[in-house]
Design a protein around this motif. Structure first.
Motif, PDB file in Angstrom:
ATOM      1  N   THR A 237      43.289  46.104  68.179  1.00 38.69           N
ATOM      2  CA  THR A 237      43.098  47.029  67.069  1.00 38.69           C
ATOM      3  C   THR A 237      44.149  48.122  67.160  1.00 38.69           C
ATOM      4  N   ALA A 238      44.734  48.473  66.010  1.00 37.75           N
ATOM      5  CA  ALA A 238      45.782  49.488  65.999  1.00 37.75           C
ATOM      6  C   ALA A 238      45.759  50.211  64.664  1.00 37.75           C
ATOM      7  N   MET A 239      46.385  51.387  64.657  1.00 39.21           N
ATOM      8  CA  MET A 239      46.516  52.146  63.416  1.00 39.21           C
ATOM      9  C   MET A 239      47.620  51.532  62.569  1.00 39.21           C
ATOM     10  N   ALA A 240      47.338  51.409  61.269  1.00 40.43           N
ATOM     11  CA  ALA A 240      48.324  50.820  60.373  1.00 40.43           C
ATOM     12  C   ALA A 240      48.113  51.364  58.969  1.00 40.43           C
ATOM     13  N   GLN A 241      49.123  51.145  58.121  1.00 37.83           N
ATOM     14  CA  GLN A 241      49.036  51.551  56.722  1.00 37.83           C
ATOM     15  C   GLN A 241      48.293  50.475  55.942  1.00 37.83           C
ATOM     16  N   MET A 242      47.247  50.892  55.196  1.00 35.67           N
ATOM     17  CA  MET A 242      46.436  49.943  54.431  1.00 35.67           C
ATOM     18  C   MET A 242      46.481  50.292  52.949  1.00 35.67           C
ATOM     19  N   ILE A 243      46.345  49.268  52.131  1.00 36.37           N
ATOM     20  CA  ILE A 243      46.224  49.427  50.687  1.00 36.37           C
ATOM     21  C   ILE A 243      44.840  48.943  50.281  1.00 36.37           C
ATOM     22  N   GLU A 244      44.087  49.811  49.606  1.00 29.44           N
ATOM     23  CA  GLU A 244      42.751  49.412  49.182  1.00 29.44           C
ATOM     24  C   GLU A 244      42.515  49.832  47.742  1.00 29.44           C
ATOM     25  N   LEU A 245      41.563  49.136  47.123  1.00 28.72           N
ATOM     26  CA  LEU A 245      41.242  49.400  45.719  1.00 28.72           C
ATOM     27  C   LEU A 245      40.515  50.739  45.603  1.00 28.72           C
ATOM     28  N   ASP A 246      40.954  51.569  44.670  1.00 28.95           N
ATOM     29  CA  ASP A 246      40.276  52.842  44.389  1.00 28.95           C
ATOM     30  C   ASP A 246      39.264  52.674  43.249  1.00 28.95           C
ATOM     31  N   LYS A 247      39.669  52.021  42.174  1.00 29.70           N
ATOM     32  CA  LYS A 247      38.756  51.757  41.051  1.00 29.70           C
ATOM     33  C   LYS A 247      39.465  50.855  40.054  1.00 29.70           C
ATOM     34  N   PHE A 248      38.672  50.243  39.168  1.00 28.07           N
ATOM     35  CA  PHE A 248      39.245  49.566  38.011  1.00 28.07           C
ATOM     36  C   PHE A 248      38.314  49.767  36.819  1.00 28.07           C
ATOM     37  N   GLU A 249      38.915  49.737  35.633  1.00 27.86           N
ATOM     38  CA  GLU A 249      38.183  49.925  34.388  1.00 27.86           C
ATOM     39  C   GLU A 249      38.628  48.867  33.386  1.00 27.86           C
ATOM     40  N   LEU A 250      37.675  48.456  32.546  1.00 27.70           N
ATOM     41  CA  LEU A 250      37.949  47.415  31.555  1.00 27.70           C
ATOM     42  C   LEU A 250      38.082  48.047  30.175  1.00 27.70           C
ATOM     43  N   GLU A 251      39.075  47.586  29.448  1.00 26.14           N
ATOM     44  CA  GLU A 251      39.314  48.075  28.094  1.00 26.14           C
ATOM     45  C   GLU A 251      39.207  46.889  27.129  1.00 26.14           C
ATOM     46  N   PRO A 252      38.133  46.836  26.306  1.00 24.06           N
ATOM     47  CA  PRO A 252      38.021  45.718  25.357  1.00 24.06           C
ATOM     48  C   PRO A 252      39.042  45.844  24.234  1.00 24.06           C
ATOM     49  N   THR A 253      39.552  44.717  23.804  1.00 24.45           N
ATOM     50  CA  THR A 253      40.490  44.683  22.679  1.00 24.45           C
ATOM     51  C   THR A 253      39.781  44.109  21.455  1.00 24.45           C
ATOM     52  N   SER A 254      40.525  43.992  20.381  1.00 29.11           N
ATOM     53  CA  SER A 254      39.946  43.459  19.141  1.00 29.11           C
ATOM     54  C   SER A 254      39.682  41.957  19.234  1.00 29.11           C
ATOM     55  N   GLU A 255      40.113  41.298  20.314  1.00 27.28           N
ATOM     56  CA  GLU A 255      39.954  39.857  20.449  1.00 27.28           C
ATOM     57  C   GLU A 255      38.637  39.468  21.137  1.00 27.28           C
ATOM     58  N   ILE A 256      37.828  40.433  21.554  1.00 25.96           N
ATOM     59  CA  ILE A 256      36.579  40.081  22.231  1.00 25.96           C
ATOM     60  C   ILE A 256      35.624  39.389  21.260  1.00 25.96           C
ATOM     61  N   ILE A 257      34.772  38.541  21.814  1.00 22.99           N
ATOM     62  CA  ILE A 257      33.777  37.814  21.015  1.00 22.99           C
ATOM     63  C   ILE A 257      32.462  38.596  21.062  1.00 22.99           C
ATOM     64  N   ARG A 258      31.996  39.033  19.915  1.00 25.25           N
ATOM     65  CA  ARG A 258      30.750  39.801  19.828  1.00 25.25           C
ATOM     66  C   ARG A 258      29.736  38.978  19.040  1.00 25.25           C
ATOM     67  N   GLU A 259      28.563  38.755  19.634  1.00 23.52           N
ATOM     68  CA  GLU A 259      27.550  37.903  19.025  1.00 23.52           C
ATOM     69  C   GLU A 259      26.204  38.632  18.986  1.00 23.52           C
ATOM     70  N   SER A 260      25.385  38.256  18.032  1.00 24.78           N
ATOM     71  CA  SER A 260      24.019  38.759  18.004  1.00 24.78           C
ATOM     72  C   SER A 260      23.225  38.101  19.126  1.00 24.78           C
ATOM     73  N   LEU A 261      22.029  38.606  19.370  1.00 23.92           N
ATOM     74  CA  LEU A 261      21.217  38.057  20.461  1.00 23.92           C
ATOM     75  C   LEU A 261      20.909  36.586  20.220  1.00 23.92           C
ATOM     76  N   ASP A 262      20.496  36.254  19.005  1.00 30.47           N
ATOM     77  CA  ASP A 262      20.168  34.853  18.710  1.00 30.47           C
ATOM     78  C   ASP A 262      21.399  33.962  18.828  1.00 30.47           C
ATOM     79  N   ALA A 263      22.559  34.448  18.362  1.00 30.38           N
ATOM     80  CA  ALA A 263      23.776  33.635  18.439  1.00 30.38           C
ATOM     81  C   ALA A 263      24.234  33.466  19.886  1.00 30.38           C
ATOM     82  N   ALA A 264      24.116  34.543  20.697  1.00 33.40           N
ATOM     83  CA  ALA A 264      24.565  34.462  22.085  1.00 33.40           C
ATOM     84  C   ALA A 264      23.742  33.480  22.893  1.00 33.40           C
ATOM     85  N   LEU A 265      22.436  33.383  22.585  1.00 35.82           N
ATOM     86  CA  LEU A 265      21.558  32.464  23.311  1.00 35.82           C
ATOM     87  C   LEU A 265      21.365  31.144  22.586  1.00 35.82           C
TER      88      LEU A 265
END
Length: 334
Positions: A237-265
């Motif tokens: 074990t030794a000290m070293a430089q690490m890269i780790e994830l801080d956060k991510f966020e999702l941005e929906p575009t106009s291409e997403i598929i949006r359905e009603s409850l009955d249509a989705a199921l």
């Protein structure tokens, strides 16, 4: 005149005088009786008048006594209130002093944080404030609806305990009453590949912020930070430089598929197709629910329960993007 006649005259005068004396005596007795009765009546009348006047005098005295007692009681209450105000003022000043000290400590700790850490704290505070505001708005909305609508029968789903989700998840976005399946696993897998490339391109940067996608209508904005820490290769074990994830966020575009409850199921629904590839007993459907879609989530939860799937809700304020972070919390399924 003969001596006999003179004797008879003397006797007659004596009888007359006796009669007059008796009459005078009777009159005197009557006067005495009348005077005595009049004096007694006068005394009774005087006593009654005195008692009536005394009663009239007693009422102001009693009123004055009550007023005096009330004044004494009010003075005692005023003294108690003054003491209570002084105590509360001292308590408030003590709390303000502690608050100032706490703020100073927080400012000192903030000054030692990095820019990204301060931004995360501010974002967390903003999110907490928005969640409180959302809860208040939802409560007010519930109060307003209860005034105009008839009582609602609550349906109980026999899931008394919630448990943290550790297995497989299907992620949904429910906004405006419409359902969108989020390609969560594909985005995470692409993030792992892109993160390696981003690290290779930016080895000297402390913070990496880039975007990937779109995938099925979603872009992903992610941030990675460089830190020093202990790294083990299995043998040492030794000290070293690490890269780790801080956060991510999702941005929906106009291409997403949006359905009603009955249509989705439905048979060809996007959610129905996604659920077909998972085991219901090992999978949780996690819904990121925006304020205008909680009724849709309630109906979805009932239908998922009938099919054996557990569900979890992630309430989202308007304008907040869906995302994740190593410091975030896991969903609780029911």
């Amino acid at each position: 005149m003969s001596r006999r006649q003179q004797s008879e005259m003397v006797i007659g005068e004596d009888a007359f005088l006796d009669t007059v004396a008796n009459l005078v005596g009777i009159l005197i007795i009557l006067v005495v009786i009348v005077s005595t009765g009049t004096r007694t009546a006068a005394q009774l009348i005087t006593e009654e008048q005195f008692q009536a006047a005394e009663k009239k005098l007693d009422q102001p005295v009693s009123t004055a006594s009550h007023i005096e007692n009330d004044l004494v009681r009010q003075q005692e209450q005023l003294a108690e209130h003054t003491l209570e105000v002084a105590y509360r003022s001292a308590e408030r000043n003590a709390i303000l002093d502690r608050l100032v000290v706490a703020k100073q400590k927080i400012d000192e700790e903030k000054s030692s944080l990095t820019e990204s850490q301060r931004a995360d704290i501010e974002e967390h505070q903003m999110l907490s404030a928005m969640e409180r505001q959302l809860a208040e708005l939802l409560q007010q909305q519930g109060d307003d609806q209860s005034k105009d609508k008839p009582p609602i029968i609550l349906q109980h789903l026999p899931t008394p305990m919630a448990k943290t989700v550790f297995g497989k998840e299907i992620h949904l976005m429910i906004r405006d009453g419409l359902i969108t399946v989020i390609p969560w696993d594909r985005l995470v897998a692409m993030l792992k590949d892109e993160a390696r490339n981003a690290v290779a391109r930016s080895t000297r940067r402390d913070r990496i912020a880039e975007q990937l996608g779109p995938i099925e209508g979603f872009n992903m904005d992610y941030v990675m930070v460089s830190k020093r820490g202990l790294v083990s290769n299995g043998n040492s074990t030794a000290m070293a430089q690490m890269i780790e994830l801080d956060k991510f966020e999702l941005e929906p575009t106009s291409e997403i598929i949006r359905e009603s409850l009955d249509a989705a199921l439905g048979g060809n629904g996007r959610l129905r197709i996604e659920m077909a590839g998972y085991n219901a007993r090992e999978t949780t459907v996690t819904a990121w629910v925006y304020p205008n879609s909680f009724e849709t989530f309630r109906q979805l939860k009932e239908r998922l329960y009938r099919e054996g799937f557990m569900s979890a809700a992630r309430p989202m304020p308007d304008g907040m993007r869906i995302g994740a972070s190593p410091r975030g919390s896991q969903s609780s399924a029911q």
